[in-house]
Scaffold this motif. Structure first.
Motif, short mmCIF file in Angstrom:
data_model
loop_
_atom_site.label_atom_id
_atom_site.label_comp_id
_atom_site.label_asym_id
_atom_site.label_seq_id
_atom_site.Cartn_x
_atom_site.Cartn_y
_atom_site.Cartn_z
N LYS A 39 0.84 -1.20 0.00
CA LYS A 39 0.00 0.00 0.00
C LYS A 39 0.87 1.25 0.00
N PHE A 40 1.91 1.24 0.83
CA PHE A 40 2.80 2.39 0.91
C PHE A 40 3.47 2.66 -0.44
N VAL A 41 3.99 1.61 -1.05
CA VAL A 41 4.67 1.77 -2.35
C VAL A 41 3.70 2.32 -3.39
N ARG A 42 2.49 1.78 -3.44
CA ARG A 42 1.49 2.25 -4.41
C ARG A 42 1.10 3.69 -4.13
N LEU A 43 0.96 4.04 -2.85
CA LEU A 43 0.62 5.41 -2.48
C LEU A 43 1.70 6.39 -2.92
N VAL A 44 2.94 6.01 -2.75
CA VAL A 44 4.05 6.86 -3.21
C VAL A 44 3.99 7.03 -4.72
N GLU A 45 3.70 5.95 -5.44
CA GLU A 45 3.58 6.04 -6.90
C GLU A 45 2.48 7.01 -7.29
N LEU A 46 1.32 6.89 -6.65
CA LEU A 46 0.20 7.78 -6.96
C LEU A 46 0.53 9.23 -6.62
N CYS A 47 1.18 9.46 -5.49
CA CYS A 47 1.57 10.82 -5.10
C CYS A 47 2.54 11.43 -6.11
N ARG A 48 3.48 10.65 -6.55
CA ARG A 48 4.44 11.16 -7.54
C ARG A 48 3.75 11.49 -8.85
N GLN A 49 2.82 10.65 -9.26
CA GLN A 49 2.08 10.91 -10.50
C GLN A 49 1.27 12.19 -10.38
#
Length: 100
Positions: free
Chosen positions: A81-91
């Motif tokens: 979840k954390f990794v995916r959240l970071v990806e979404l935030c960067r996008q």
């Protein structure tokens, strides 16, 4: 029109009592939300991110069966979840590097 649901065509259902209470507010809830978030733009970004999380096709944010899985698996899911959240935030350009 509810800005919490960017691009959402599904109408939100609100408890009748809550809707009645909201009619008698002595303040502007949108202004308070923008103040708490830091700006109207930050509110829009946060709500967009919330929308992406609830509609994420990977399913990584699902909490289904969390009560029935081993602690190790829960930890693995939390990291995913954390990794995916970071990806979404960067996008979305959300994060400390992009703070005003």
């Amino acid at each position: 029109e509810d800005p919490r649901e960017p691009g959402n065509r599904t109408p939100m259902t609100i408890n009748e009592d809550l809707a009645e209470e909201r009619k008698s507010l002595s303040f502007n809830p949108r202004a308070i939300t923008n103040f708490i978030d830091g700006s109207a733009e930050a509110t829009l970004k946060r709500r967009q991110l919330e929308s992406w999380i609830t509609r994420d096709p990977t399913g990584v944010f699902s909490n289904a069966n969390n009560n029935y899985i081993h602690r190790t698996e829960r930890h693995t899911r939390a990291l995913a979840k954390f990794v995916r959240l970071v990806e979404l935030c960067r996008q979305a350009g959300i994060g400390a590097d992009n703070a005003p």
